[in-house]
Design an enzyme around this catalytic site. Sequence first.
Site, short mmCIF file in Angstrom:
data_model
loop_
_atom_site.label_atom_id
_atom_site.label_comp_id
_atom_site.label_asym_id
_atom_site.label_seq_id
_atom_site.Cartn_x
_atom_site.Cartn_y
_atom_site.Cartn_z
N GLY A 15 0.88 -1.17 -0.09
CA GLY A 15 -0.14 -0.18 -0.02
C GLY A 15 0.95 1.35 0.07
CG LEU A 17 3.78 3.59 5.32
CD1 LEU A 17 4.18 3.14 6.74
CD2 LEU A 17 4.99 4.61 4.95
CE LYS A 121 -0.51 4.27 12.92
NZ LYS A 121 -0.71 5.45 12.08
CB ALA A 187 -3.56 -0.09 7.06
CB THR A 188 -1.84 5.27 7.47
OG1 THR A 188 -0.80 4.23 7.10
CG2 THR A 188 -1.55 6.23 8.47
CD GLU A 191 -2.86 0.39 12.48
OE1 GLU A 191 -2.13 0.69 13.39
OE2 GLU A 191 -2.51 -0.62 11.62
CG HIS A 195 -5.62 6.38 18.27
ND1 HIS A 195 -4.88 5.79 19.49
CD2 HIS A 195 -5.13 6.01 17.23
CE1 HIS A 195 -4.16 4.99 19.10
NE2 HIS A 195 -4.12 4.77 17.71
P1 NAD Z 1 -2.14 0.11 3.02
O1 NAD Z 1 -3.42 0.04 3.69
O2 NAD Z 1 -2.18 1.37 2.27
O3 NAD Z 1 -1.61 -1.02 2.68
C1 NAD Z 1 -1.52 -2.20 3.35
C2 NAD Z 1 -1.12 -3.34 2.51
O4 NAD Z 1 -0.86 -4.65 3.05
C3 NAD Z 1 -1.93 -3.66 1.22
O5 NAD Z 1 -1.07 -3.81 0.06
C4 NAD Z 1 -2.55 -4.98 1.52
O6 NAD Z 1 -2.97 -5.59 0.29
C5 NAD Z 1 -1.47 -5.52 2.43
N1 NAD Z 1 -2.22 -6.74 3.23
C6 NAD Z 1 -3.22 -6.65 4.10
N2 NAD Z 1 -3.21 -7.86 4.51
C7 NAD Z 1 -2.55 -8.75 4.06
C8 NAD Z 1 -2.01 -10.17 4.37
N3 NAD Z 1 -2.88 -10.92 5.04
N4 NAD Z 1 -1.18 -10.68 3.60
C9 NAD Z 1 -0.28 -9.84 2.79
N5 NAD Z 1 -0.61 -8.56 2.68
C10 NAD Z 1 -1.58 -7.91 3.12
O7 NAD Z 1 -1.43 0.44 4.60
P2 NAD Z 1 -0.66 1.64 5.02
O8 NAD Z 1 -1.33 2.94 5.18
O9 NAD Z 1 0.81 1.87 4.01
O10 NAD Z 1 0.16 1.41 6.33
C11 NAD Z 1 1.08 0.22 6.53
C12 NAD Z 1 1.20 0.08 8.21
O11 NAD Z 1 2.11 1.38 8.60
C13 NAD Z 1 0.10 0.49 9.09
O12 NAD Z 1 0.21 -0.77 9.83
C14 NAD Z 1 0.03 1.96 9.65
O13 NAD Z 1 -0.31 1.82 10.90
C15 NAD Z 1 1.75 1.89 9.60
N6 NAD Z 1 2.21 3.13 9.64
C16 NAD Z 1 2.98 3.49 10.50
C17 NAD Z 1 3.57 4.76 10.78
C18 NAD Z 1 4.53 5.39 11.76
O14 NAD Z 1 5.17 6.28 11.93
N7 NAD Z 1 4.81 4.12 12.79
C19 NAD Z 1 3.18 5.83 9.82
C20 NAD Z 1 2.55 5.45 8.77
C21 NAD Z 1 1.79 4.15 8.92
#
Ligand code: NAD
Length: 342
Positions: A15, A17, A121, A187-188, A191, A195
């Site tokens: 996705g 990230l 997170k 997903a971001t 999540e 909150h």
């Molecule tokens: P997104 O929704 O854009 O993408 C998620 C990806 O995971 C998709 O490609 C989906 O097909 C894949 N996926 C889902 N279930 C799956 C499975 N069972 N097997 C394989 N692939 C699977 O997500 P995003 O917005 O890019 O966020 C990704 C993660 O990064 C999240 O957990 C988010 O909370 C975290 N995040 C953390 C920070 C930080 O600073 N700590 C900041 C932003 C996002």
Amino acid sequence: MKAATELRLAILGAGGLGKGMMQRVEQTPGFKTVALVDSTGYVWDEDGVDCAALLPLKSLNSYPNAIGSHQAILDLFTVHADDIDVVFVALPNLPVDFIPSIAEQLAEKTTFKGVIVDALKRSRAVELMLALHDVLAQNHILYITGAGATPGFLSTVAAVAAQSFVSVDHIDIRFGVGIANWEAYRATIREDFIHLPGFDADRVAAMSDADIEAELNQRNGLIELVNMEHADDIMLERAGICRRDQVTVGGLVDTRNAAKPIQTTVTITGKTVAGQTASHVLTLDNATTMVDNVCGPALGFLRQGVELHHTQALSGVLTSVDLMPKGHVTTSTAPNRQTVSA
Ligand code: NAD
């Protein structure tokens, strides 16, 4: 031309990230993305995946060489575990134990023996990861959790800045995020909804994308977050920097505008040797995006992890803050620091 000693990276999640990491790796010496996984399958190329061809795809199963699967992560590691050095986890973490359960499966059901970082997170999620220390150590995996932007970049900066002070009063993390379209980071955003007042993980999991869209419409696309359950608190406490109740995390997310609605800041307040109260404030440049501030630091933690894993045979679970200078605060809830075993 990249060096021959590139670390072979698998990105779990394709996705916002996951694809952002693939782009970042294209510009970062020392790494090569050999695998990208989503919920429909995986793509493998030992010479490095075709970033330009993969970026526009909504799902990987539309790529000509993709291996379609509903358990793509296990399938990838069943075939290629020994051809992967490092892993970046960019999966959704709903429910809260989803990413920990994937880490446990990689340890117990595959032969992978490298380094993994995530961008988890929530505090509960990081606690669940830390509980897997023995399983990962026994299987010679080094897992660095909470290694995104927050926690990760911002909490590690706070741990270093706190060293100026005899004692820390408060650490406040306030982030600004701008994204043009929430569907690029489902997903971001989901999540973040957990909150908000009146929401929790069960409610968000039951919401359709249309429900999320409707909620965003009511808020003009803005999500204001205060007092989040964010793992910066337990990570800083575990490292002895301050108590978890002295850490606050919040922010403002604009889901309709790539420009950040506010600047991201980390404020560390404490007492000097002369007894004065003073604050350090780090401000991130608005030109840096979530991809810059999550994926860049995650790659740095992977490099550090590989060095610790290879030269000192460290394995198990660490947080990103565990790699920083320590503090002196002990609490009844702080775990034993000797969490990493050879
Ligand atoms: P997104 O929704 O854009 O993408 C998620 C990806 O995971 C998709 O490609 C989906 O097909 C894949 N996926 C889902 N279930 C799956 C499975 N069972 N097997 C394989 N692939 C699977 O997500 P995003 O917005 O890019 O966020 C990704 C993660 O990064 C999240 O957990 C988010 O909370 C975290 N995040 C953390 C920070 C930080 O600073 N700590 C900041 C932003 C996002």
